[in-house]
Design an enzyme around this catalytic site. Sequence first.
Site, PDB file in Angstrom:
ATOM      1  CB  CYS A 100      -0.880  -0.028   1.249  1.00  0.00           C
ATOM      2  SG  CYS A 100      -1.709   1.522   1.589  1.00  0.00           S
ATOM      3  CB  CYS A 104      -5.645   5.987  -2.540  1.00  0.00           C
ATOM      4  SG  CYS A 104      -4.232   5.043  -3.024  1.00  0.00           S
ATOM      5  CE1 TYR A 298      -8.999  -0.246  -0.431  1.00  0.00           C
ATOM      6  CE2 TYR A 298      -8.501  -2.516   0.133  1.00  0.00           C
ATOM      7  CZ  TYR A 298      -8.539  -1.185   0.467  1.00  0.00           C
ATOM      8  OH  TYR A 298      -8.103  -0.794   1.709  1.00  0.00           O
ATOM      9  CD  GLU A 445      -4.178  -1.920   2.954  1.00  0.00           C
ATOM     10  OE1 GLU A 445      -3.413  -2.368   2.086  1.00  0.00           O
ATOM     11  OE2 GLU A 445      -3.956  -0.873   3.592  1.00  0.00           O
TER      12      GLU A 445
HETATM   13  C1  LIG Z   1      -4.791  -2.128   6.757  1.00  0.00           C
HETATM   14  C2  LIG Z   1      -5.942  -1.220   6.974  1.00  0.00           C
HETATM   15  C3  LIG Z   1      -5.857   0.120   6.617  1.00  0.00           C
HETATM   16  C4  LIG Z   1      -6.897   0.992   6.861  1.00  0.00           C
HETATM   17  N1  LIG Z   1      -6.754   2.324   6.556  1.00  0.00           N
HETATM   18  C5  LIG Z   1      -7.727   3.202   6.889  1.00  0.00           C
HETATM   19  C6  LIG Z   1      -7.558   4.601   6.670  1.00  0.00           C
HETATM   20  O1  LIG Z   1      -6.515   5.047   6.184  1.00  0.00           O
HETATM   21  N2  LIG Z   1      -8.552   5.444   7.022  1.00  0.00           N
HETATM   22  C7  LIG Z   1      -9.702   4.992   7.583  1.00  0.00           C
HETATM   23  O2  LIG Z   1     -10.557   5.822   7.894  1.00  0.00           O
HETATM   24  N3  LIG Z   1      -9.883   3.686   7.858  1.00  0.00           N
HETATM   25  C8  LIG Z   1      -8.926   2.780   7.510  1.00  0.00           C
HETATM   26  N4  LIG Z   1      -9.107   1.437   7.750  1.00  0.00           N
HETATM   27  C9  LIG Z   1     -10.283   1.037   8.527  1.00  0.00           C
HETATM   28  C10 LIG Z   1     -11.310   0.204   7.803  1.00  0.00           C
HETATM   29  O3  LIG Z   1     -12.162   1.012   7.048  1.00  0.00           O
HETATM   30  C11 LIG Z   1     -12.025  -0.588   8.919  1.00  0.00           C
HETATM   31  O4  LIG Z   1     -11.130  -1.588   9.366  1.00  0.00           O
HETATM   32  C12 LIG Z   1     -13.332  -1.180   8.454  1.00  0.00           C
HETATM   33  O5  LIG Z   1     -14.274  -0.169   8.188  1.00  0.00           O
HETATM   34  C13 LIG Z   1     -13.882  -2.140   9.507  1.00  0.00           C
HETATM   35  O6  LIG Z   1     -13.962  -1.516  10.761  1.00  0.00           O
HETATM   36  P1  LIG Z   1     -13.333  -2.225  12.036  1.00  0.00           P
HETATM   37  O7  LIG Z   1     -11.954  -2.609  11.712  1.00  0.00           O
HETATM   38  O8  LIG Z   1     -13.593  -1.348  13.188  1.00  0.00           O
HETATM   39  O9  LIG Z   1     -14.122  -3.586  12.180  1.00  0.00           O
HETATM   40  P2  LIG Z   1     -15.586  -3.785  12.766  1.00  0.00           P
HETATM   41  O10 LIG Z   1     -16.470  -2.672  12.321  1.00  0.00           O
HETATM   42  O11 LIG Z   1     -15.494  -4.076  14.211  1.00  0.00           O
HETATM   43  O12 LIG Z   1     -16.024  -5.089  11.988  1.00  0.00           O
HETATM   44  C14 LIG Z   1     -15.634  -6.412  12.382  1.00  0.00           C
HETATM   45  C15 LIG Z   1     -16.781  -7.358  12.011  1.00  0.00           C
HETATM   46  O13 LIG Z   1     -17.931  -7.049  12.803  1.00  0.00           O
HETATM   47  C16 LIG Z   1     -19.057  -6.789  11.973  1.00  0.00           C
HETATM   48  N5  LIG Z   1     -19.844  -5.742  12.640  1.00  0.00           N
HETATM   49  C17 LIG Z   1     -19.482  -4.460  12.870  1.00  0.00           C
HETATM   50  N6  LIG Z   1     -20.458  -3.803  13.545  1.00  0.00           N
HETATM   51  C18 LIG Z   1     -21.444  -4.705  13.736  1.00  0.00           C
HETATM   52  C19 LIG Z   1     -22.718  -4.641  14.369  1.00  0.00           C
HETATM   53  N7  LIG Z   1     -23.181  -3.527  14.923  1.00  0.00           N
HETATM   54  N8  LIG Z   1     -23.469  -5.767  14.369  1.00  0.00           N
HETATM   55  C20 LIG Z   1     -23.036  -6.921  13.799  1.00  0.00           C
HETATM   56  N9  LIG Z   1     -21.846  -7.026  13.167  1.00  0.00           N
HETATM   57  C21 LIG Z   1     -21.061  -5.934  13.140  1.00  0.00           C
HETATM   58  C22 LIG Z   1     -18.484  -6.379  10.622  1.00  0.00           C
HETATM   59  O14 LIG Z   1     -19.366  -6.639   9.549  1.00  0.00           O
HETATM   60  C23 LIG Z   1     -17.217  -7.244  10.553  1.00  0.00           C
HETATM   61  O15 LIG Z   1     -17.518  -8.512  10.054  1.00  0.00           O
HETATM   62  C24 LIG Z   1      -8.081   0.523   7.468  1.00  0.00           C
HETATM   63  C25 LIG Z   1      -8.185  -0.824   7.822  1.00  0.00           C
HETATM   64  C26 LIG Z   1      -7.137  -1.688   7.585  1.00  0.00           C
HETATM   65  C27 LIG Z   1      -7.265  -3.125   8.015  1.00  0.00           C
HETATM   66  S1  SF4 Z   2      -6.316   2.278  -2.293  1.00  0.00           S
HETATM   67 FE1  SF4 Z   2      -6.048   2.118  -0.077  1.00  0.00          FE
HETATM   68  S2  SF4 Z   2      -5.119   0.082   0.155  1.00  0.00           S
HETATM   69 FE2  SF4 Z   2      -4.842   0.629  -1.995  1.00  0.00          FE
HETATM   70  S3  SF4 Z   2      -2.813   1.589  -2.057  1.00  0.00           S
HETATM   71 FE3  SF4 Z   2      -4.315   3.203  -1.835  1.00  0.00          FE
HETATM   72  S4  SF4 Z   2      -4.413   3.599   0.342  1.00  0.00           S
HETATM   73 FE4  SF4 Z   2      -3.454   1.591   0.076  1.00  0.00          FE
END
Ligand SMILES: Cc1cc2nc3c(=O)[nH]c(=O)nc-3n(C[C@H](O)[C@H](O)[C@H](O)COP(=O)(O)OP(=O)(O)OC[C@H]3O[C@@H](n4cnc5c(N)ncnc54)[C@H](O)[C@@H]3O)c2cc1C
Ligand code: SF4
Length: 489
Positions: A100, A104, A298, A445
């Site tokens: 990554c 973006c 993606y 990711e």
């Molecule tokens: C490598 C990586 C880079 C990222 N970079 C960014 C970034 O630069 N900026 C940014 O803003 N975000 C970023 N993210 C965040 C990403 O958007 C979130 O990880 C994603 O939206 C999921 O949120 P969470 O990790 O809190 O998981 P959760 O929301 O806790 O989800 C975990 C599981 O629980 C389920 N779930 C969630 N809520 C409920 C509910 N109320 N009831 C039942 N099931 C539920 C979901 O469907 C999922 O299966 C990144 C994530 C990763 C892994």
């Molecule tokens: S789109 Fe998101 S995951 Fe892909 S390279 Fe850009 S910042 Fe990283």
Amino acid sequence: MKIKNGAEYMKSLRRLKPKIYYKGNRIEDVTRHPATAPHVRAAAMTYALAGKPEYRDLATATSHLTGRTISRFTHVHQNIEDLIKKIKLLRVLGQKTGTCFQRCVGFDGINAVYSVAYEIDQKYGTDYLKRFTSWLIEIQDENRMVVGAMTDPKGDRSKGPAQQPDPDQYLHVVERRSDGVVIRGAKLHMTGAVNSHDILVMPTTALDENSTDYAIVCAVPIDAPGITMIFGRQAGDDRRDKQEWIDSGKPRFGIVGGEAVIAFEDVFVPNERIFMNGETDFTGMLVYRFAAHHRANYGACKTGLMDVLTGAVSYLAQIQGAAKGSHIRDKVTEMIHLSETLYSSSVACSAEGVPTPSGAYMVDTMLANVCKQNVTRFHFEVARLATDIAGGFIATMPSQYDLKSEDVGHLVKKYFMGVSEIPVEDRIKIGRLIEAMTGGTAMVESMHGAGSPQAQRIMIFREGKLAEKIKLAKALAGIPQRKKAKKDS
Ligand SMILES: Cc1cc2nc3c(=O)[nH]c(=O)nc-3n(C[C@H](O)[C@H](O)[C@H](O)COP(=O)(O)OP(=O)(O)OC[C@H]3O[C@@H](n4cnc5c(N)ncnc54)[C@H](O)[C@@H]3O)c2cc1C
Ligand code: SF4
């Protein structure tokens, strides 16, 4: 553009003084610390590419605000061509970094906030777009890197922001002053945060009228007072920290983007840097537009990674004398097929882009959600096939120290040999690359970045036009469309 290349980008980071912790210690210089430097190098590639004649057309754009040449990562899409160029650029960058390259998220945040600020102004007579464009012109002219900060910690997922026992589980306004606001909370998983210049804060979810303090969009410098970052661990980071270049698999770049927690402990934001403040009725639109732009990506950046993985296993199969096996060729064919299928949906949602009332272009949201949903499967299937072709040694091979050891090096060289004409070190290096690109952190990711799979499924169902589809079926089956028929969907 003030920052013209990778070296200038790194120099610009050294001028900042963000508060960053890693393994309990403060990082003073992210460009040189072994944990963060690989991520800095990946982001630096976005700067470097703009200077290369063969990529300039993809990596730069003409600002619709100033008419000046800017990095595409700071551009507001003006047409379908812009959307497609972005996709092409991301695939190239994925191929060159195998990871990554981080820029973006801010890019997509810029595009979402621009179009939504316009529409808030139309409804409420605010001046958010004017504030936003004056900030954006600075970003464009200086070529600064922006963190797209949407995801809150969220605490108890069964409760909304206003119902959390700890209100800071969602970032919110804690004080309103005549000259600005004070915000508190945190953003998690922040890609590229430690090596960015600015943070673009956005709400994480659609909010109702009880959550006005959570409806805040604003820009904050990365080293503003009250900001603390904690850099996350990744699988194999100790290998990189100790500069074990063969064992780390991808010596120059990180496993994923280099994510950090950003804590906001009462951070003051002046009025001119606030682009939404309490307009909860626009939060859904903002989250939705940001997510669609990011989901479109993606199928491009991850396709670049899958290209590298396909190349790596194909070469390894040659080294191991298996390349001519019909099932190996078939599996490589499947890897290419899945990659190109993903890429097609990225191109498709861009080609079907539409203008928003602001004039900024949006991708087709249904196709963007389909694209990201497929990434949560196809990338894993490609990794599975790569692991199949590679063999078990990617999980069991000895370290680079044993390879170089006077005592046992001859044994490693003898028993990890493939075809005789290729040095064993090549086999180990390519095996480590495959390990780094298919293991632990590398794949998460593709599952959760840009939203967990269920987030896309909700949108796919919502936008699936089921009532129209039922009408089509009824027409063909000769069933009359009855006026008082029960609800179609
Ligand atoms: C490598 C990586 C880079 C990222 N970079 C960014 C970034 O630069 N900026 C940014 O803003 N975000 C970023 N993210 C965040 C990403 O958007 C979130 O990880 C994603 O939206 C999921 O949120 P969470 O990790 O809190 O998981 P959760 O929301 O806790 O989800 C975990 C599981 O629980 C389920 N779930 C969630 N809520 C409920 C509910 N109320 N009831 C039942 N099931 C539920 C979901 O469907 C999922 O299966 C990144 C994530 C990763 C892994
Ligand atoms: S789109 Fe998101 S995951 Fe892909 S390279 Fe850009 S910042 Fe990283």
